[in-house]
Scaffold this active site. Structure first.
Site, mmCIF file in Angstrom:
data_model
loop_
_atom_site.group_PDB
_atom_site.id
_atom_site.type_symbol
_atom_site.label_atom_id
_atom_site.label_comp_id
_atom_site.label_asym_id
_atom_site.label_seq_id
_atom_site.Cartn_x
_atom_site.Cartn_y
_atom_site.Cartn_z
ATOM 1 C CB SER A 180 -0.662 -0.292 1.543
ATOM 2 O OG SER A 180 -1.670 1.265 1.418
ATOM 3 C CG ASN A 214 -1.965 6.177 -0.946
ATOM 4 O OD1 ASN A 214 -1.752 6.460 -0.999
ATOM 5 N ND2 ASN A 214 -1.999 5.409 -1.384
ATOM 6 C CB SER A 249 -5.364 3.063 1.106
ATOM 7 O OG SER A 249 -4.784 2.255 0.960
ATOM 8 C CB SER A 250 -6.600 1.851 -4.152
ATOM 9 O OG SER A 250 -6.180 2.317 -4.706
HETATM 10 N N1 LIG Z 1 5.019 7.854 -10.126
HETATM 11 C C1 LIG Z 1 4.357 8.303 -9.292
HETATM 12 N N2 LIG Z 1 5.356 9.883 -9.376
HETATM 13 C C2 LIG Z 1 5.144 10.839 -8.440
HETATM 14 N N3 LIG Z 1 4.462 10.431 -6.578
HETATM 15 C C3 LIG Z 1 3.961 9.172 -7.294
HETATM 16 C C4 LIG Z 1 4.183 8.021 -8.120
HETATM 17 N N4 LIG Z 1 3.690 7.027 -7.843
HETATM 18 C C5 LIG Z 1 2.713 7.422 -6.186
HETATM 19 N N5 LIG Z 1 3.321 8.568 -6.198
HETATM 20 C C6 LIG Z 1 2.886 9.425 -4.658
HETATM 21 O O1 LIG Z 1 2.298 8.196 -3.445
HETATM 22 C C7 LIG Z 1 1.423 7.828 -3.632
HETATM 23 C C8 LIG Z 1 0.488 6.558 -3.041
HETATM 24 O O2 LIG Z 1 0.784 5.893 -4.891
HETATM 25 P P1 LIG Z 1 -0.587 5.550 -4.778
HETATM 26 O O3 LIG Z 1 -2.069 5.612 -4.277
HETATM 27 O O4 LIG Z 1 -0.325 5.516 -6.413
HETATM 28 O O5 LIG Z 1 -0.411 3.428 -4.259
HETATM 29 P P2 LIG Z 1 -0.957 2.137 -3.884
HETATM 30 O O6 LIG Z 1 0.156 1.443 -4.582
HETATM 31 O O7 LIG Z 1 -2.282 2.247 -5.107
HETATM 32 O O8 LIG Z 1 -1.162 2.059 -2.660
HETATM 33 P P3 LIG Z 1 -2.789 1.390 -2.090
HETATM 34 O O9 LIG Z 1 -2.156 -0.392 -2.125
HETATM 35 O O10 LIG Z 1 -2.723 1.876 -0.741
HETATM 36 O O11 LIG Z 1 -3.841 1.949 -2.978
HETATM 37 C C9 LIG Z 1 0.343 8.955 -4.307
HETATM 38 O O12 LIG Z 1 -0.214 9.415 -3.973
HETATM 39 C C10 LIG Z 1 1.845 9.635 -4.932
HETATM 40 O O13 LIG Z 1 1.760 10.659 -3.939
HETATM 41 MG MG LIG Z 2 -3.965 2.152 -4.619
#
Ligand SMILES: Nc1ncnc2c1ncn2[C@@H]1O[C@H](COP(=O)(O)OP(=O)(O)OP(=O)(O)O)[C@@H](O)[C@H]1O
Ligand SMILES: [Mg+2]
Length: 1195
Positions: free
Chosen positions: A160, A207, A210-211
């Protein structure tokens, strides 16, 4: 044992024994007496003692500066991968390949790598052609799909907050950009995200967005490659969040957005207030999220809903349900006790009525539904009260049920908008790219049913991944014609079988127990234990009290807490609630509960359990993925603090381990992990065989490779040579590297030796040259210095010698001269003495003679007078004898005689007195003359005496003055002239009369004088000089002389101010002054100025002012005047312009004495040196000429 040199890179194994600690990269700083000082990647220093030398291992060169594809790492292990990611992350390079996997480290900052330019750069490029990038994966998905006509999928996994959702969105954006249609459907696909995120995402401690569900977006493309539609699959929404949030976490975004963004009227209709009012929103004590703007989000959610065809009514209904959930959360329960049974009631409150009215159900039904349960026993409905806890559980279950079904409905609604079922008629099959954004492997302190589901999904994905990677390996071996049959690899099939595939698997056992009316968690655990205790992947509880069981997953053992398993799995709502919903007049709520209602009504069958639902959808997913060409994106979270540029090694190692990436490595290791193309191999290792040319100059690269490898490793070892590559085991690479290192070190030492020798020699030669130059210069300098000292010495010596010689000569000459002088002087003195003596004697003789004669004369005269007196006595005696007696006569005569003698004596004395007086007077006269002769002569007085009669003392002309002796006649003439008109020319005596005829002045004047001027004297200043002068200086001098003459003659007034300037100049001899005057330089320019001013002055009489004054000053400096001697008063008055003189004068500023005028006249008029006749002389009136010529002043 490692031989380390300064600057070498090594792996440092600190051997902490911690689970996620791997060796860290370090650079050798110092090698000192067996100890080695190293600086690790974290910036910490370590001293390695000789006994701990095994803690360090040499680093493969590929690990030193990092590689784009980590498969190429020589140190292909966790430490190597970690360091590679670290090095790149520190340079803000977040993407790296590991074979076909893209590893993305969350930068936690916006990097400028997602611009339209980047999209263009990565379009239609092969993987590896450009640096690793998420766009490269998206681009390959797209073009592989088109080229191979095969569906593609992209599996994005990670913890996450690792960046899965962001990566999914980036891929979607890239695909939307390169598919190039910008159609409505494309827009709809993109707009699905904000809605899904609003309802399915929440702020967690890991996060901010967070999804809380898994999703698989399948994007459909038409044959031209344009987006044609999409389908979204969602997995396992975390429903518990609606009722409960951990500290610092929030409920789903939509609640907060709604409360912030909805208009007050609508909120009033729904009875809503602030987020802080609702227990369901405040459990985590956090209603605000810094990185999010709920107000803005709400409007974008609404607009996205419009794009995705949500109607206003639907929208309103959704809001109503959300509001109902919030109100339900505020319900208050009170515990009661009926017939010794725990019971409860819901306190009537506005929230209760609002919730009931929003759901359009009867308030009483709600109350009974939330406090009692209807059981069907033997065909009868029996209602039993619920305890307060049970009542609250029912309420929460109801709320979760509403929210979960609402979410499913929303996803269906979105799908309805963006999904176009493939038309059966068209032959063309459409292609798709699937993006799986799913939670990664989870292993918390307490793991529950959800973790089992998630890890089961990840186990499936891992197997899919491993199979894919091995398949790729096989393909490579096949391509290279290498025998791979003996290469073994293990996948996680056993674990998968145990969890969900084989009969009596864990999930089916849980499911069975959930359906079984008397089933509990302990019976379930008993069954699990008895069924799987022999399976190595199963970890039974250590004792009968423990409620946990463990499973060995691909990423490690996870212990699951069984409490609540069955309830969670059942995921069903009580019939009372279904009934309540059924009784509702609200169509929307009925619609989202439709499945339950129909099921409940018709068959009384139980709704499928969560695990069976999940397994089904997972199977479906796996089937879909299996027919796809997959790409893998592993997202890594570098730190828990959501901070950029912070790399937590242990956290990353854990993620690497859970990501399953090590499988790739294991598979590689099982085969030939090291592979080089022939070219690379020859270039890298040709040093091991002397005489091998570089790869680009080789004809038979394969043969050369074989020769090298046989020579170094031996013929029989387990290496393979393919068609384009050579395949080696790890230890081969190690041996090759060590040999290469040694050879290169030897050669390097040789080169160093030579280079150092050369460097030293050049240095030495340069220094020697410099030294010689310095010596040369120094010696030259010293010699020159000595020489000059000596030269000076010799010069002095010469001078001394010469001086001495001259001195001697001089002394000699002097002595001679003195002697001659002495003799001469002696002679002259003697001569003059003799002459004087002679003269004195002569004078004495004459004087004595004269005195004697005078005495004689006097004595004679005396004698004569006495004789005459005697004669008279005798005569008288004679005469008296006649008258008296003789005696008496004689006595009478004697008495008269005595009287006469006395008279004579008195006369004598008188004469003597006179003579003495005369002598004294003469003496006095001589003395006075002598005195006068001694006194200095005052010429000025003399001139004044002489010319005083001209009236020199007055400011006005012709003042009466006493003429000196000899000039009395001039006085008379002047007095006579006074009566005459001043303008008339002065009638001068005729030339003839004046006896100046020899000058023939009148004749000269008529011949040479300019204009109408005659030879006659005029009492006015001249307008032009009498004679023609080329030089302006001369012209002016002539005019000035004339003015001075007029003044001298008293015809022109003196300047007004009688300030006596007595500076003793009178004492200076006249001629000196005259010559001074002559030697004064007249400057042409100044004179010109003077002339112009003169002209002006003569034209406007009496006019003047500053200009005139300044000219006057110049004139002063040009003439005799000593400017410096002018007193301040004079200067001031001159400046005032109070000046009566009509310009045109060089002597106008002060009255001058006659002598000064004469100086000027004589100097400029007579003595001024000019070629030819002196022109100024002509200006002198003949009278003056005569005067001056006769004057005793003119020498
Ligand atoms: N390529 C990127 N460039 C800039 N910031 C990023 C990038 N990827 C992720 N982030 C930052 O990290 C945060 C978390 O990313 P994201 O929501 O995609 O995580 P996730 O893997 O989907 O987590 P979860 O499993 O909780 O959903 C984003 O809100 C953003 O601020
Ligand atoms: Mg996510």
């Amino acid at each position: 044992f490692v031989v380390a040199f300064q600057g070498d890179y090594v792996w440092l194994d600190l051997k902490t024994g911690r689970e996620f600690v791997v060796p860290v990269g370090a650079v050798v700083k110092l090698c000192d007496s067996g100890q080695i000082q190293v600086l690790d990647d974290e910036g910490r220093e370590h001293w390695i003692l000789p006994q701990n030398a095994t803690n360090i291992k040499p680093m493969h060169p590929t690990s030193i500066h990092g590689v784009e594809d980590m498969i190429r790492l020589g140190d292909l292990n966790e430490a190597g991968i970690l360091r590679n990611l670290l090095i790149r992350y520190n340079e803000c390079v977040i993407y790296t390949y590991t074979g076909s996997i893209l590893v993305a480290v969350n930068p936690y900052q916006l990097l400028p790598i997602y611009t339209p330019d980047h999209i263009r750069l990565y379009t239609n490029k092969k993987i590896g052609e450009m640096p690793p990038h998420i766009f490269a994966i998206a681009d390959n998905c797209y073009f592989n799909m088109q080229r191979n006509n095969k569906d593609q999928c992209c599996i994005i996994s990670g913890e996450s907050g690792a960046g899965k959702t962001e990566s999914t969105k980036l891929i979607l954006q890239f695909l939307a950009a390169i598919s190039g249609q910008h159609s409505w459907i494309e827009q709809q696909v993109l707009e699905a995200n904000p809605i899904l995120e609003a309802f399915g995402n929440a702020k967690t401690i890991r996060n901010d967005n967070s999804s809380r569900f898994g999703k698989y977006i399948d994007i459909h493309f038409n044959k031209r490659g344009a987006i044609e539609g999409a389908k979204i699959e969602q997995y396992l929404l975390e429903k518990s969040r609606v009722c409960r949030q951990a500290a610092d976490e929030r409920n789903y975004h939509i609640f907060y957005c709604m409360l912030r963004g909805m208009s007050p009227e609508l909120k009033k209709k729904l009875g809503l207030g602030l987020a802080t009012d609702y227990p369901y929103l405040t459990m985590g004590n956090c209603t605000k999220c810094d990185s999010r703007d709920d107000l803005k989000e709400y409007s974008s959610i609404l607009s996205a809903m419009k794009v995705l065809m949500f109607t206003e009514t639907e929208n309103w209904e959704i809001s109503k349900l959300l509001a109902a959930i919030l109100h339900m959360g505020k319900l208050r329960y009170e515990a009661r006790c009926y017939d010794n049974l725990d019971a409860c009631v819901v306190v009537r409150s506005p929230d209760l009525s609002t919730a009931a009215s929003l759901m359009e159900v009867d308030i009483k039904d709600v109350m009974s539904c939330l406090t009692t349960r209807t059981l069907i026993t033997r065909g009868e409905n029996v209602s039993t009260p619920l305890s307060m806890e049970q009542g609250l559980d029912v309420r929460d279950a109801f709320v979760k049920g509403i929210y979960g079904r609402l979410f499913v409905w929303i996803v269906d609604k979105i799908n309805a908008a963006i999904f176009r079922p493939p038309s059966c008629e068209s032959k063309i099959i459409r292609r798709s790219i699937g993006l799986l954004d799913i939670f990664g492997f989870e292993n918390f302190i307490v793991n529950s049913f959800e973790q089992l589901c998630i890890n089961f999904a990840n186990e499936n994905l891992q197997q899919f991944f491993v199979r894919h990677v091995f398949k790729l390996e096989q393909e490579e071996y096949n391509l290279e014609d290498i025998n791979w049959q003996h290469i073994e690899f293990t996948d996680n099939q056993d674990a998968l079988d145990m969890i969900g595939n084989k009969p009596m698997n864990i999930i089916s056992l849980i499911d069975e127990e959930s359906k079984f009316p008397k089933g509990t968690e302990s019976t379930m655990l008993y069954k699990l234990n008895s069924q799987h205790k022999l399976n190595t992947n199963y970890h039974p509880p250590k004792n009968t009290y423990e409620t946990q069981f463990g499973i060995q997953h691909f990423a490690g053992v996870v212990h699951y807490e069984t409490r609540g398993f069955l309830e969670k799995n059942r995921d069903s709502l009580h019939t009372d609630i279904i009934q309540l919903v059924h009784s509702s007049k609200n169509k929307f709520i009925k619609q989202i509960f439709q499945a339950d209602v129909t099921m409940g009504m018709e068959t009384r069958k139980r709704s499928p359990t969560l695990s069976s639902q999940f397994k089904l959808s997972l199977e479906l997913l796996m089937r879909t993925l299996n027919v796809c060409q997959p790409f893998f994106v592993r997202c890594i979270k570098p730190n828990e603090l959501k901070k950029p540029m912070l790399f937590d090694r242990e956290l990353c190692v854990r993620q690497l381990r859970y990501s399953g990436m090590m499988e790739t490595i294991r598979i590689r290791r099982a085969g030939y992990p090291i592979r080089y193309t022939f070219g690379e191999f020859v270039d890298r290792y040709r040093v091991l065989m002397p005489g091998v040319k570089p790869a680009n100059r080789q004809d038979d690269l394969r043969g050369t490779c074989q020769k090298i490898v046989e020579a170094v490793l031996g013929r029989d070892d387990d290496w393979e040579i393919g068609k384009t590559k050579i395949f080696l085991k790890d230890h081969h690479d190690m041996q090759l590297e060590i040999d290469r290192d040694k050879t290169i070190t030897d050669k390097a030492i040789l080169i160093q030796k030579a280079v150092r020798g050369m460097k030293e020699r050049t240095n030495f030669l340069r220094m020697r040259r410099s030294v010689t130059l310095i010596q040369k210069m120094w010696r030259g300098y010293r010699c020159r210095k000595d020489y000059s000292a000596m030269r000076v010495g010799f010069l002095r010596l010469q001078a001394l010698y010469r001086a001495r010689k001259l001195f001697v000569t001089y002394q000699l000459a002097r002595t001679c001269v003195t002697q001659i002088q002495a003799r001469c002087r002696g002679f002259m003195v003697r001569r003059s003495f003799w002459r004087q003596l002679h003269a004195v004697i002569t004078i004495q003789a004459y004087a004595r003679g004269m005195i004697a004669r005078r005495v004689t004369q006097r004595l004679r005269a005396e004698h004569r007078r006495r004789q005459k007196a005697e004669g008279q006595r005798l005569v008288e005696e004679e005469r008296l004898r006649n008258q008296m007696t003789v005696r008496r006569a004689r006595a009478e005569a004697e008495r008269s005689h005595k009287e006469r003698l006395a008279e004579l004596t008195r006369q004598e004395e008188e004469r003597e007195m006179e003579a003495r007086e005369e002598a004294r007077r003469k003496k006095e006269m001589v003395e006075q003359v002598e005195r006068e002769r001694q006194q200095p002569v005052d010429h000025s007085d003399m001139v004044d005496q002489m010319f005083g009669f001209l009236g020199n003392t007055g400011a006005l002309p012709n003042l009466e003055g006493q003429g000196p002796a000899g000039f009395e006649d001039l006085e008379v003439a002047l007095r006579a002239e006074e009566e005459e008109d001043l303008d008339e020319a002065l009638p001068l005596p005729d030339d003839e009369k004046e006896d100046l005829s020899e000058y023939k002045f009148s004749k000269f004047a008529t011949m040479y004088f300019q204009g109408t001027t005659t030879h006659k004297y005029v009492r006015r200043p001249l307008k032009q000089p009498l004679l023609f002068h080329e030089d302006e200086g001369d012209q002016l001098a002539a005019l000035a002389v004339w003015i001075t003459v007029l003044r001298f003659m008293g015809d022109l007034p003196e300047p007004k101010y009688h300030t006596a300037i007595s500076d003793g100049s009178e004492k200076i001899p006249v001629m000196t002054k005259i010559y001074e005057t002559l030697s004064k330089r007249t400057y042409k320019r100044e004179l010109q100025e003077l002339q112009t001013v003169e002209g002006e002055n003569s034209s406007n009489d009496g006019g003047g002012g500053q200009k005139k004054n300044s000219v006057r000053h110049k004139l002063v400096s040009l003439t005799l005047k000593r400017k410096s001697k002018i007193t301040e008063e004079v200067t001031r008055r001159l400046m005032d312009g109070d000046y009566s003189l009509q310009g045109n004068s060089m002597l106008e500023d002060r009255p001058t004495s006659n002598l000064e005028k004469l100086h000027f006249i004589i100097g400029n008029g007579i003595l001024r040196k000019r070629p030819g006749p002196n022109p100024c002389t002509c200006h002198l009136p003949s009278r003056l000429m005569q005067l001056s010529v006769d004057s005793p002043l003119v020498p």
